[in-house]
Design a protein around this motif. Sequence first.
Motif, PDB file in Angstrom:
ATOM      1  N   ALA A   1      64.356  24.748  30.676  1.00 56.85           N
ATOM      2  CA  ALA A   1      65.260  24.826  29.894  1.00 56.85           C
ATOM      3  C   ALA A   1      65.760  26.709  29.263  1.00 56.85           C
ATOM      4  CB  ALA A   1      65.564  23.700  28.358  1.00 56.85           C
ATOM      5  N   ARG A   2      64.565  27.314  29.427  1.00 57.12           N
ATOM      6  CA  ARG A   2      64.526  28.633  29.436  1.00 57.12           C
ATOM      7  C   ARG A   2      65.100  29.064  30.983  1.00 57.12           C
ATOM      8  NH1 ARG A   2      62.833  25.326  26.182  1.00 57.12           N
ATOM      9  NH2 ARG A   2      62.174  25.627  24.455  1.00 57.12           N
ATOM     10  N   ARG A   3      65.149  28.969  32.182  1.00 58.30           N
ATOM     11  CA  ARG A   3      65.411  29.401  33.301  1.00 58.30           C
ATOM     12  C   ARG A   3      64.395  29.488  33.557  1.00 58.30           C
ATOM     13  NH1 ARG A   3      71.606  31.722  32.463  1.00 58.30           N
ATOM     14  NH2 ARG A   3      72.570  29.341  31.726  1.00 58.30           N
ATOM     15  N   LEU A   4      62.589  29.571  33.323  1.00 64.98           N
ATOM     16  CA  LEU A   4      61.524  29.808  33.768  1.00 64.98           C
ATOM     17  C   LEU A   4      61.438  29.161  34.811  1.00 64.98           C
ATOM     18  CD1 LEU A   4      60.059  30.188  30.298  1.00 64.98           C
ATOM     19  CD2 LEU A   4      60.683  32.199  32.218  1.00 64.98           C
ATOM     20  N   PRO A   5      60.522  29.670  35.981  1.00 64.09           N
ATOM     21  CA  PRO A   5      60.821  29.288  37.021  1.00 64.09           C
ATOM     22  C   PRO A   5      59.372  28.093  37.111  1.00 64.09           C
ATOM     23  CG  PRO A   5      59.554  30.758  37.253  1.00 64.09           C
ATOM     24  CD  PRO A   5      59.996  31.400  35.987  1.00 64.09           C
ATOM     25  N   SER A   6      59.669  26.718  37.075  1.00 66.09           N
ATOM     26  CA  SER A   6      58.592  25.736  36.915  1.00 66.09           C
ATOM     27  C   SER A   6      56.975  25.832  37.162  1.00 66.09           C
ATOM     28  CB  SER A   6      59.099  24.311  38.410  1.00 66.09           C
ATOM     29  OG  SER A   6      59.854  24.055  37.557  1.00 66.09           O
ATOM     30  N   LEU A   7      56.272  25.528  36.477  1.00 69.65           N
ATOM     31  CA  LEU A   7      54.890  25.210  36.929  1.00 69.65           C
ATOM     32  C   LEU A   7      54.460  24.115  38.252  1.00 69.65           C
ATOM     33  CD1 LEU A   7      53.134  24.995  33.718  1.00 69.65           C
ATOM     34  CD2 LEU A   7      53.567  27.530  35.152  1.00 69.65           C
ATOM     35  N   ARG A   8      53.628  24.928  39.318  1.00 68.59           N
ATOM     36  CA  ARG A   8      53.057  23.769  40.171  1.00 68.59           C
ATOM     37  C   ARG A   8      51.398  23.271  40.178  1.00 68.59           C
ATOM     38  NH1 ARG A   8      54.662  28.992  43.826  1.00 68.59           N
ATOM     39  NH2 ARG A   8      52.692  29.975  43.420  1.00 68.59           N
ATOM     40  N   ILE A   9      50.962  22.558  40.524  1.00 70.14           N
ATOM     41  CA  ILE A   9      50.057  21.884  40.885  1.00 70.14           C
ATOM     42  C   ILE A   9      48.998  22.802  41.282  1.00 70.14           C
ATOM     43  CG2 ILE A   9      49.830  19.931  41.429  1.00 70.14           C
ATOM     44  CD1 ILE A   9      48.411  20.080  38.397  1.00 70.14           C
ATOM     45  N   ASN A  10      47.960  22.867  40.903  1.00 66.34           N
ATOM     46  CA  ASN A  10      47.008  23.477  42.066  1.00 66.34           C
ATOM     47  C   ASN A  10      45.718  22.896  41.816  1.00 66.34           C
ATOM     48  OD1 ASN A  10      44.576  25.573  41.532  1.00 66.34           O
ATOM     49  ND2 ASN A  10      45.872  26.294  43.311  1.00 66.34           N
ATOM     50  N   GLY A  11      45.186  22.450  42.761  1.00 63.88           N
ATOM     51  CA  GLY A  11      43.601  21.559  42.958  1.00 63.88           C
ATOM     52  C   GLY A  11      42.498  22.292  42.186  1.00 63.88           C
ATOM     53  N   ALA A  12      42.881  23.483  42.368  1.00 62.36           N
ATOM     54  CA  ALA A  12      41.182  24.701  41.971  1.00 62.36           C
ATOM     55  C   ALA A  12      41.727  23.771  40.409  1.00 62.36           C
ATOM     56  CB  ALA A  12      40.570  26.162  42.493  1.00 62.36           C
ATOM     57  N   LEU A  13      42.869  24.583  39.643  1.00 61.17           N
ATOM     58  CA  LEU A  13      43.071  24.706  38.713  1.00 61.17           C
ATOM     59  C   LEU A  13      42.752  23.610  37.780  1.00 61.17           C
ATOM     60  CD1 LEU A  13      45.916  27.362  37.707  1.00 61.17           C
ATOM     61  CD2 LEU A  13      43.229  27.567  37.671  1.00 61.17           C
ATOM     62  N   ALA A  14      43.229  21.940  38.468  1.00 60.97           N
ATOM     63  CA  ALA A  14      43.484  21.526  37.968  1.00 60.97           C
ATOM     64  C   ALA A  14      42.013  20.778  37.650  1.00 60.97           C
ATOM     65  CB  ALA A  14      43.944  20.218  38.942  1.00 60.97           C
ATOM     66  N   ARG A  15      40.967  21.301  38.213  1.00 59.40           N
ATOM     67  CA  ARG A  15      39.062  20.772  38.618  1.00 59.40           C
ATOM     68  C   ARG A  15      38.741  21.110  36.963  1.00 59.40           C
ATOM     69  NH1 ARG A  15      40.375  21.017  43.967  1.00 59.40           N
ATOM     70  NH2 ARG A  15      39.768  22.640  44.291  1.00 59.40           N
ATOM     71  N   ILE A  16      39.279  22.589  37.119  1.00 62.13           N
ATOM     72  CA  ILE A  16      38.394  23.267  35.857  1.00 62.13           C
ATOM     73  C   ILE A  16      38.791  22.612  34.737  1.00 62.13           C
ATOM     74  CG2 ILE A  16      39.440  25.568  34.524  1.00 62.13           C
ATOM     75  CD1 ILE A  16      39.680  27.090  37.831  1.00 62.13           C
ATOM     76  N   ALA A  17      40.609  22.074  34.349  1.00 63.32           N
ATOM     77  CA  ALA A  17      41.170  21.420  33.011  1.00 63.32           C
ATOM     78  C   ALA A  17      40.201  20.436  33.222  1.00 63.32           C
ATOM     79  CB  ALA A  17      42.423  21.362  33.379  1.00 63.32           C
ATOM     80  N   SER A  18      40.096  19.228  33.933  1.00 66.40           N
ATOM     81  CA  SER A  18      39.626  18.227  34.221  1.00 66.40           C
ATOM     82  C   SER A  18      37.873  18.626  33.589  1.00 66.40           C
ATOM     83  CB  SER A  18      39.587  17.487  35.446  1.00 66.40           C
ATOM     84  OG  SER A  18      39.802  16.419  35.213  1.00 66.40           O
TER      85      SER A  18
END
Length: 188
Positions: free
Chosen positions: A60-77
């Motif tokens: 909605a603000r014309r920013l690029p979409s974020l894409r899932i990253n496995g390493a970052l997902a493991r850190i967040a989880s």
Amino acid sequence: MAALLIALLALVLPACSLAVNARASASAGACPGANAVPDGRNAALVDAATLCLMNQLRTARRLPSLRINGALARIASGQANDMVRGHYFADQSLTGQSPLSRVIASGYAAHPASMRLLTAQNIGFGTGPHATPAGIVDAWMHSPPHRRIMLTGAYRDVGVGAVASVPYGIASRWLGGTYAVEFGTRGR
């Protein structure tokens, strides 16, 4: 009456650089699982809904979409689980690791010394309707540091982790959820 227990903390890591208030609940219909409370069986749905809502706000603000990253997902989880298991709410892990040290140890930044690395973390928890992806993202949008992180155009990668509990073992008739989101971008 549901106890509103949303705790928010944003940490912009030392290596981080930060370059129409949309209501997450208004956009929730377009994101399956946006109103789901984490229950231990729906982690993928809740994580995907959280990412979908953040991407709607960015688009909605014309920013690029974020894409899932496995390493970052493991850190967040791992961070969300660590907070619930250790009955604490903070960016540092039980072992004292900072978010930045977890990102570097994960391999997300293959050669951190020769790489431009931008990273940040949003964490939050809630009970009842505030434990849903829509509730958490809406709360972050009302918190200037969290909002700034979610809407920083430089971020390209993300990892989301949500756990079906709250860190403090709060007695409540409402189900709860604890969230961690790791944002990042890397380049030469």
